[in-house]
Design a protein around this motif. Structure first.
Motif, PDB file in Angstrom:
ATOM      1  N   ASN A  40      -4.837 -73.212  95.471  1.00 21.40           N
ATOM      2  CA  ASN A  40      -5.868 -72.267  95.902  1.00 21.40           C
ATOM      3  C   ASN A  40      -6.458 -72.748  97.225  1.00 21.40           C
ATOM      4  O   ASN A  40      -7.029 -73.842  97.304  1.00 21.40           O
ATOM      5  CB  ASN A  40      -6.965 -72.167  94.834  1.00 21.40           C
ATOM      6  CG  ASN A  40      -8.012 -71.142  95.174  1.00 21.40           C
ATOM      7  OD1 ASN A  40      -8.054 -70.618  96.279  1.00 21.40           O
ATOM      8  ND2 ASN A  40      -8.876 -70.850  94.228  1.00 21.40           N
ATOM      9  N   ASP A  41      -6.295 -71.930  98.271  1.00 18.53           N
ATOM     10  CA  ASP A  41      -6.871 -72.267  99.578  1.00 18.53           C
ATOM     11  C   ASP A  41      -7.809 -71.169 100.077  1.00 18.53           C
ATOM     12  O   ASP A  41      -7.932 -70.944 101.270  1.00 18.53           O
ATOM     13  CB  ASP A  41      -5.780 -72.561 100.601  1.00 18.53           C
ATOM     14  CG  ASP A  41      -4.910 -71.355 100.879  1.00 18.53           C
ATOM     15  OD1 ASP A  41      -5.035 -70.348 100.170  1.00 18.53           O
ATOM     16  OD2 ASP A  41      -4.095 -71.427 101.811  1.00 18.53           O
ATOM     17  N   GLU A  42      -8.482 -70.497  99.134  1.00 20.62           N
ATOM     18  CA  GLU A  42      -9.375 -69.400  99.491  1.00 20.62           C
ATOM     19  C   GLU A  42     -10.612 -69.868 100.250  1.00 20.62           C
ATOM     20  O   GLU A  42     -11.175 -69.123 101.038  1.00 20.62           O
ATOM     21  CB  GLU A  42      -9.833 -68.647  98.236  1.00 20.62           C
ATOM     22  CG  GLU A  42      -8.732 -67.885  97.547  1.00 20.62           C
ATOM     23  CD  GLU A  42      -9.212 -67.226  96.262  1.00 20.62           C
ATOM     24  OE1 GLU A  42     -10.412 -67.316  95.949  1.00 20.62           O
ATOM     25  OE2 GLU A  42      -8.366 -66.636  95.577  1.00 20.62           O
ATOM     26  N   PHE A  43     -11.050 -71.076 100.003  1.00 19.87           N
ATOM     27  CA  PHE A  43     -12.261 -71.581 100.634  1.00 19.87           C
ATOM     28  C   PHE A  43     -11.928 -72.289 101.934  1.00 19.87           C
ATOM     29  O   PHE A  43     -10.858 -72.860 102.099  1.00 19.87           O
ATOM     30  CB  PHE A  43     -13.006 -72.525  99.694  1.00 19.87           C
ATOM     31  CG  PHE A  43     -13.355 -71.876  98.384  1.00 19.87           C
ATOM     32  CD1 PHE A  43     -14.388 -70.964  98.297  1.00 19.87           C
ATOM     33  CD2 PHE A  43     -12.627 -72.164  97.240  1.00 19.87           C
ATOM     34  CE1 PHE A  43     -14.708 -70.356  97.105  1.00 19.87           C
ATOM     35  CE2 PHE A  43     -12.938 -71.569  96.036  1.00 19.87           C
ATOM     36  CZ  PHE A  43     -13.980 -70.659  95.967  1.00 19.87           C
ATOM     37  N   GLU A  44     -12.877 -72.268 102.855  1.00 23.14           N
ATOM     38  CA  GLU A  44     -12.653 -72.823 104.179  1.00 23.14           C
ATOM     39  C   GLU A  44     -12.481 -74.337 104.171  1.00 23.14           C
ATOM     40  O   GLU A  44     -11.611 -74.881 104.852  1.00 23.14           O
ATOM     41  CB  GLU A  44     -13.847 -72.446 105.070  1.00 23.14           C
ATOM     42  CG  GLU A  44     -13.745 -72.926 106.485  1.00 23.14           C
ATOM     43  CD  GLU A  44     -14.940 -72.466 107.291  1.00 23.14           C
ATOM     44  OE1 GLU A  44     -15.505 -73.316 108.001  1.00 23.14           O
ATOM     45  OE2 GLU A  44     -15.306 -71.289 107.211  1.00 23.14           O
ATOM     46  N   ASP A  45     -13.290 -75.036 103.404  1.00 22.34           N
ATOM     47  CA  ASP A  45     -13.264 -76.493 103.451  1.00 22.34           C
ATOM     48  C   ASP A  45     -12.920 -77.152 102.106  1.00 22.34           C
ATOM     49  O   ASP A  45     -13.136 -78.341 101.923  1.00 22.34           O
ATOM     50  CB  ASP A  45     -14.590 -77.024 103.979  1.00 22.34           C
ATOM     51  CG  ASP A  45     -15.784 -76.474 103.211  1.00 22.34           C
ATOM     52  OD1 ASP A  45     -15.584 -75.636 102.317  1.00 22.34           O
ATOM     53  OD2 ASP A  45     -16.915 -76.882 103.511  1.00 22.34           O
ATOM     54  N   ILE A  46     -12.382 -76.366 101.179  1.00 25.63           N
ATOM     55  CA  ILE A  46     -11.942 -76.908  99.893  1.00 25.63           C
ATOM     56  C   ILE A  46     -10.525 -76.410  99.619  1.00 25.63           C
ATOM     57  O   ILE A  46     -10.250 -75.226  99.728  1.00 25.63           O
ATOM     58  CB  ILE A  46     -12.870 -76.473  98.736  1.00 25.63           C
ATOM     59  CG1 ILE A  46     -14.281 -77.006  98.964  1.00 25.63           C
ATOM     60  CG2 ILE A  46     -12.332 -76.964  97.398  1.00 25.63           C
ATOM     61  CD1 ILE A  46     -15.292 -76.521  97.953  1.00 25.63           C
ATOM     62  N   LEU A  47      -9.658 -77.340  99.273  1.00 27.49           N
ATOM     63  CA  LEU A  47      -8.271 -77.011  98.923  1.00 27.49           C
ATOM     64  C   LEU A  47      -8.021 -77.507  97.510  1.00 27.49           C
ATOM     65  O   LEU A  47      -8.354 -78.649  97.179  1.00 27.49           O
ATOM     66  CB  LEU A  47      -7.307 -77.683  99.905  1.00 27.49           C
ATOM     67  CG  LEU A  47      -5.825 -77.578  99.586  1.00 27.49           C
ATOM     68  CD1 LEU A  47      -5.358 -76.136  99.701  1.00 27.49           C
ATOM     69  CD2 LEU A  47      -5.029 -78.469 100.515  1.00 27.49           C
ATOM     70  N   ILE A  48      -7.455 -76.658  96.690  1.00 30.27           N
ATOM     71  CA  ILE A  48      -7.100 -77.053  95.329  1.00 30.27           C
ATOM     72  C   ILE A  48      -5.580 -77.045  95.231  1.00 30.27           C
ATOM     73  O   ILE A  48      -4.939 -76.039  95.535  1.00 30.27           O
ATOM     74  CB  ILE A  48      -7.722 -76.094  94.285  1.00 30.27           C
ATOM     75  CG1 ILE A  48      -9.245 -76.138  94.404  1.00 30.27           C
ATOM     76  CG2 ILE A  48      -7.264 -76.463  92.879  1.00 30.27           C
ATOM     77  CD1 ILE A  48      -9.962 -75.131  93.552  1.00 30.27           C
ATOM     78  N   ILE A  49      -5.043 -78.192  94.842  1.00 22.33           N
ATOM     79  CA  ILE A  49      -3.587 -78.304  94.702  1.00 22.33           C
ATOM     80  C   ILE A  49      -3.266 -78.632  93.239  1.00 22.33           C
ATOM     81  O   ILE A  49      -4.091 -79.200  92.526  1.00 22.33           O
ATOM     82  CB  ILE A  49      -2.996 -79.365  95.661  1.00 22.33           C
ATOM     83  CG1 ILE A  49      -3.619 -80.733  95.444  1.00 22.33           C
ATOM     84  CG2 ILE A  49      -3.193 -78.937  97.104  1.00 22.33           C
ATOM     85  CD1 ILE A  49      -3.003 -81.835  96.287  1.00 22.33           C
ATOM     86  N   PRO A  50      -2.059 -78.267  92.777  1.00 24.57           N
ATOM     87  CA  PRO A  50      -1.685 -78.534  91.378  1.00 24.57           C
ATOM     88  C   PRO A  50      -1.675 -80.033  91.067  1.00 24.57           C
ATOM     89  O   PRO A  50      -1.464 -80.870  91.950  1.00 24.57           O
ATOM     90  CB  PRO A  50      -0.279 -77.947  91.265  1.00 24.57           C
ATOM     91  CG  PRO A  50      -0.186 -76.956  92.368  1.00 24.57           C
ATOM     92  CD  PRO A  50      -1.052 -77.479  93.472  1.00 24.57           C
ATOM     93  N   HIS A  51      -1.880 -80.366  89.806  1.00 30.84           N
ATOM     94  CA  HIS A  51      -1.975 -81.768  89.368  1.00 30.84           C
ATOM     95  C   HIS A  51      -0.725 -82.575  89.692  1.00 30.84           C
ATOM     96  O   HIS A  51      -0.815 -83.764  89.955  1.00 30.84           O
ATOM     97  CB  HIS A  51      -2.266 -81.836  87.861  1.00 30.84           C
ATOM     98  CG  HIS A  51      -3.655 -81.431  87.510  1.00 30.84           C
ATOM     99  ND1 HIS A  51      -4.755 -82.202  87.818  1.00 30.84           N
ATOM    100  CD2 HIS A  51      -4.135 -80.329  86.873  1.00 30.84           C
ATOM    101  CE1 HIS A  51      -5.846 -81.601  87.395  1.00 30.84           C
ATOM    102  NE2 HIS A  51      -5.502 -80.449  86.817  1.00 30.84           N
ATOM    103  N   GLY A  52       0.433 -81.983  89.712  1.00 32.72           N
ATOM    104  CA  GLY A  52       1.667 -82.726  89.927  1.00 32.72           C
ATOM    105  C   GLY A  52       1.980 -83.041  91.382  1.00 32.72           C
ATOM    106  O   GLY A  52       2.941 -83.761  91.668  1.00 32.72           O
TER     107      GLY A  52
END
Length: 180
Positions: A96-108
């Motif tokens: 998830n890269d919807e936010f400007e300064d927060i990136l969420i990547i999968p656990h693996g």
């Protein structure tokens, strides 16, 4: 086109501390993104990559110059570029890269490519209107500037008087503006 491998950071093997990365950005970097507005590029990008137990913090800083064409005269000049950006990388179920300064990547995930973030930081650090310094201080001698000056509308004081006779009623109305 292959990904920019030197911008990929395999964070899985890094210790939980700050790590420092330096990148020298040139014109070939922008060819990967098919961006050709720059004539030449010489930018140093520094990245402080801090690995923590549950997330990652990235702090980008760029300093350098790009050679671009002036928006007014089309004359090339060197534009200084500075910028900084902070990114927090969390781990989650889906990317998830919807936010400007927060990136969420999968656990693996075990690596992160930072080329896109450096590219965006450089582009967004450029001024919206690129004006040659010689245009601003009046020292640039350009055929385009001369032509623009010839074609520019004249101010009220410089307007040429027409040979036609002006209706005298207009003169009376003009007195109303000055008789306050």
């Amino acid at each position: 086109m292959k990904a920019l491998k030197e911008f990929t950071i395999p964070f899985i093997g890094l210790k939980a501390e700050k790590h420092y990365f330096d990148y020298q950005i040139d014109k070939k970097f922008f060819e990967y993104f098919e961006y050709d507005d720059f004539n030449d590029v010489n930018i140093k990008a520094e990245l402080v990559f801090e690995k923590k137990s549950t997330f990652l913090e990235l702090y980008f800083e760029i300093v350098g110059g790009v050679n671009v064409n002036c928006d007014i005269t089309n004359e090339p000049y060197d534009q200084m570029v500075e910028g900084e950006f902070k990114l927090v990388v969390n781990f989650g179920d889906v990317y998830n890269d919807e936010f400007e300064d927060i990136l969420i990547i999968p656990h693996g995930e075990y690596e992160l490519n930072v080329a896109q973030y450096i590219y965006e930081l450089i582009i967004l650090s450029m001024p919206a209107k690129r004006v040659h310094p010689g245009v601003e201080d009046g020292t640039l001698n350009s055929d385009i500037l001369k032509r623009l000056e010839e074609l520019s509308p004249k101010s009220l004081g410089e307007k040429e008087e027409t040979s036609e006779e002006i209706d005298p009623r207009w003169n009376t109305l003009k007195k109303l503006l000055t008789d306050k």
